[in-house]
Design a protein around this motif. Sequence first.
Motif, PDB file in Angstrom:
ATOM      1  N   PHE A 120       0.834  -1.201   0.000  1.00 14.09           N
ATOM      2  CA  PHE A 120       0.000   0.000   0.000  1.00 14.09           C
ATOM      3  C   PHE A 120       0.875   1.260   0.000  1.00 14.09           C
ATOM      4  O   PHE A 120       0.594   2.228  -0.715  1.00 14.09           O
ATOM      5  N   HIS A 121       1.924   1.245   0.798  1.00 18.77           N
ATOM      6  CA  HIS A 121       2.812   2.405   0.856  1.00 18.77           C
ATOM      7  C   HIS A 121       3.494   2.631  -0.500  1.00 18.77           C
ATOM      8  O   HIS A 121       3.587   3.776  -0.974  1.00 18.77           O
ATOM      9  N   LEU A 122       3.956   1.567  -1.125  1.00 18.66           N
ATOM     10  CA  LEU A 122       4.600   1.688  -2.435  1.00 18.66           C
ATOM     11  C   LEU A 122       3.614   2.189  -3.490  1.00 18.66           C
ATOM     12  O   LEU A 122       3.969   2.994  -4.360  1.00 18.66           O
ATOM     13  N   THR A 123       2.377   1.723  -3.401  1.00 16.66           N
ATOM     14  CA  THR A 123       1.364   2.186  -4.351  1.00 16.66           C
ATOM     15  C   THR A 123       1.137   3.683  -4.217  1.00 16.66           C
ATOM     16  O   THR A 123       1.097   4.415  -5.218  1.00 16.66           O
ATOM     17  N   SER A 124       1.003   4.153  -2.986  1.00 22.03           N
ATOM     18  CA  SER A 124       0.832   5.591  -2.761  1.00 22.03           C
ATOM     19  C   SER A 124       2.027   6.366  -3.296  1.00 22.03           C
ATOM     20  O   SER A 124       1.871   7.438  -3.912  1.00 22.03           O
ATOM     21  N   THR A 125       3.223   5.824  -3.070  1.00 19.56           N
ATOM     22  CA  THR A 125       4.444   6.502  -3.499  1.00 19.56           C
ATOM     23  C   THR A 125       4.502   6.632  -5.017  1.00 19.56           C
ATOM     24  O   THR A 125       4.812   7.699  -5.555  1.00 19.56           O
ATOM     25  N   VAL A 126       4.203   5.552  -5.720  1.00 17.06           N
ATOM     26  CA  VAL A 126       4.272   5.558  -7.183  1.00 17.06           C
ATOM     27  C   VAL A 126       3.171   6.429  -7.785  1.00 17.06           C
ATOM     28  O   VAL A 126       3.419   7.232  -8.703  1.00 17.06           O
ATOM     29  N   VAL A 127       1.943   6.311  -7.271  1.00 13.13           N
ATOM     30  CA  VAL A 127       0.851   7.136  -7.792  1.00 13.13           C
ATOM     31  C   VAL A 127       1.143   8.609  -7.537  1.00 13.13           C
ATOM     32  O   VAL A 127       0.840   9.470  -8.375  1.00 13.13           O
ATOM     33  N   LEU A 128       1.757   8.912  -6.395  1.00 12.33           N
ATOM     34  CA  LEU A 128       2.110  10.302  -6.105  1.00 12.33           C
ATOM     35  C   LEU A 128       3.069  10.859  -7.149  1.00 12.33           C
ATOM     36  O   LEU A 128       3.011  12.052  -7.479  1.00 12.33           O
ATOM     37  N   PHE A 129       3.933  10.017  -7.692  1.00  9.09           N
ATOM     38  CA  PHE A 129       4.838  10.470  -8.753  1.00  9.09           C
ATOM     39  C   PHE A 129       4.028  11.044  -9.918  1.00  9.09           C
ATOM     40  O   PHE A 129       4.339  12.124 -10.440  1.00  9.09           O
ATOM     41  N   PHE A 130       2.985  10.349 -10.329  1.00  9.88           N
ATOM     42  CA  PHE A 130       2.201  10.783 -11.484  1.00  9.88           C
ATOM     43  C   PHE A 130       1.268  11.947 -11.126  1.00  9.88           C
ATOM     44  O   PHE A 130       1.006  12.813 -11.964  1.00  9.88           O
ATOM     45  N   VAL A 131       0.801  11.988  -9.889  1.00 15.25           N
ATOM     46  CA  VAL A 131       0.053  13.168  -9.435  1.00 15.25           C
ATOM     47  C   VAL A 131       0.957  14.394  -9.483  1.00 15.25           C
ATOM     48  O   VAL A 131       0.565  15.468  -9.968  1.00 15.25           O
ATOM     49  N   SER A 132       2.185  14.233  -9.007  1.00 12.22           N
ATOM     50  CA  SER A 132       3.140  15.342  -8.992  1.00 12.22           C
ATOM     51  C   SER A 132       3.507  15.758 -10.411  1.00 12.22           C
ATOM     52  O   SER A 132       3.683  16.948 -10.696  1.00 12.22           O
ATOM     53  N   LEU A 133       3.609  14.780 -11.307  1.00  8.69           N
ATOM     54  CA  LEU A 133       3.943  15.073 -12.698  1.00  8.69           C
ATOM     55  C   LEU A 133       2.851  15.938 -13.331  1.00  8.69           C
ATOM     56  O   LEU A 133       3.147  16.896 -14.067  1.00  8.69           O
ATOM     57  N   ARG A 134       1.610  15.600 -12.997  1.00  7.07           N
ATOM     58  CA  ARG A 134       0.495  16.414 -13.528  1.00  7.07           C
ATOM     59  C   ARG A 134       0.499  17.808 -12.904  1.00  7.07           C
ATOM     60  O   ARG A 134       0.266  18.815 -13.605  1.00  7.07           O
TER      61      ARG A 134
END
Length: 836
Positions: A120-134
């Motif tokens: 779950f923590h890794l999922t949040s971390t990776v999705v945050l990358f794409f949120v930040s990219l946007r």
Amino acid sequence: MNVLDQTRNESEAQQPGQPASPAFVQKNAVPILVFIIALATFLCYLPVLFNFFCGDDFVHLTWLKQAMGYPTLIWKNFYSSWLDGTTTKFYRPLISIFMVTDYMAYGLNGLGYHVTNLLFHLTSTVVLFFVSLRLGRTFSSDANNQARAINGSAVSFAFFASIIFGLYPLHPEAVSWITGRVDSVVTTFIVLSLWCYMQWRDGKSILWCGGSIVSFILGLLSKEMAITLPATMAAYEVLLWWEKGGNLKTFIPGAINAIKAIIPFAVVIALYFVVRLIALGTFVGGYDDSLFFISNMKEFVYGWLHALKMLLIPANKDFFDTKNALLIFWQVSLGFIAISALANFATLRRMLPTFIFTTVWLAFALIPVYKIFAISDDLQGSRLAYLATVPLSLLMAFGFTTVRMVGNPVTWLRAANRMRIVWGTLFVTAAAAMLWTNNQAWIAAGEQSNAIRSQLDALYKTEIQGDPQVLFLGLPDQIHGSYVCRNALYGMTKAPQLHRDVEHNILVDRFEPIMPFGYIKNSLRDAGDKVKIYRWDLENKKFVAISIPKESGDSGTGIEKQLVETDQTPVKYQGEQLKQLVKVADNYGIENSSFDDKGAFSVTTDAPKGRRPALKIGLSLPCFTTDFIAVTVIAPSVPADNKGLDLLYKNDINREFNLFHRAHANLVQSNEPQKLLFSLRSAPEWALGGSSSEFELYLPLRGEVKIVSIETVPTKSVLPAITFEKSGFMGTKGYLHLGSKKNKDTVRYDASGIPGAAGVVFELTRANLLFASQNDQEKCLVTLREIKSTGTTGSITLERKDFNALGIYELRAWAVDKDGNRLGVSGDHIVLSLDD
């Protein structure tokens, strides 16, 4: 057009024979950067990936065993309080679903549960990358596609935001503790929902809207924290409006479109509260079913300020002192981040709206926990800030984002970018090192928990036959802030965690404020061999049997027996006798010290902030029968904000001084003698510790204090005795139960031994709140009502109809004089339990 399409077009615009543009390199680097982030995060959590359970994990294990036999318990979470809780009201059914799937897959192998947490923590971390990219796209291009920073800004922003979050040192409680997944799971669904929402609002398929709504619903089913997501989306709509030009002419149409976009989420929120009302019987729930009740505003504000400090500087003080190089670098880096971010805002003002959005998101992330937001020096409570570290990581990333304007290169900007990359790399490395260090607490807690389980199993196989009454002392509540036995003993002593079920055991410790140890203390001695007592040897990881000294002589009958005290006459040391007892512990912070001609010991202190000056008191006393020690002092010069005096003790089972083993008394500046009362009665580690060998008296950092005398104090002279039917250790253990089977009960009291007493006043607390310190001199701050009674002996009647909320209440008595002034200390408390 999304950021990767934009990047592709830029790369295609390159002339033949020219080197690939930075944008093309960054586009292909995205999967590599994501892999680096995930790998670094995994490696930092690798040490805690082993088979262990801690604290509340055992509550879940007990429930999971029952749920496997009665599957209706699983679905019951969807229409009633989580885990059938009565003292707290939470609606978190999805957490139980994930626990069930883990239990079915891994059984009692804790490793699998920890892997789930990390996923779950890794999922949040990776999705945050794409949120930040946007989000980075809002400042890496403008509406007219002119004078814009190349996409390296968005990529560097996304990389640092994501890896800072993945490695943020505050996270172990939410990731390394199985029960802490409550916060990591809801954060995953919040970030995922926001990312899907961003894709939909960029013009992609309506399926993205569906994915956002589903993720939002799953977040609400995980924890209440998700309720502020629609507000975050509204803030994002403002950012979108600005990104499209921010024209006042488009504001009203844009607002209408935004409202339309958010309406489905508002409908979900409305339905959620309806379901919550049906399931919990209230919209609010939580620990006290109140939105605005705060018992002590000053402590509340100080607690918030300290929590914010720990949020920004997430170092477990058990491992990091103020001179630690890593900690100093982290604090300097916060300054660098602020300066670098300001420089970025000045260079590229288009960053400011994204910064404002992120700041608003941070505020929204903290609102749901505003009443309980507290993080201790050892990071207890840090899981409550897990969601807030998402926007916090974005804010920190502004300081490491590289900015390169198209056109003529600027030399100073190149140098600043290089410095940001280097410093950012060092900061991420420091975060990883601090995270690794903070995780050592959970490794130690896991090892200690496993040892306790092993020794419990051996104890009940070899030494304890059947299921007698057993009292456990010294089981660690936590180690370096990581929970071990808090709420755990019941689950530890049930199959399959133990080879058989046992029921009659309790844990007593200063960390268990609910257990009325002072009240049951003497009935415990009366029980004799019917009760077995074991102390946990933390260092050697084994149980050691201990015994209570037999009482000598007639100890009285009836209510008087509740306050049986020393087998000897109270003693007082002053004058020449005091000279034999008191000396300076060491010279730290001691300006001067001496005995005057009357035998009083004067000491002047002037210590820097930190360790307090101390005196040694060579006093040997029987622990079980010594309840109170009084120190008479004169304090002609002490600061108004002094922390009072603390009396630390050593005895047969606690052979070293420890701040956990102490009693406290407040001190005020005065030229008149003041008798400070140190309460030891309700401290199990004192009462069951055999005999004392020595005390240390911690003094104020600065000031002058004169010790006039030291004495033991008869218990019946400072607190009233209370009792009710069958309430001793072999009975209800100080719990008074009211419900449909028993709708009222009588509590008797006796304050006749207290000089000046004319009656008593009972304090009854609000339901399910933290109990007050036992036998203290402070008025309770969470009192529901007071029950007054005249006369030094008498009784009160408690009736079920007078209480609305189920759960537990604290009831304790004070002696009062004829004017209603409170005397002595609060009496031993009992627990009033409203069962149905």
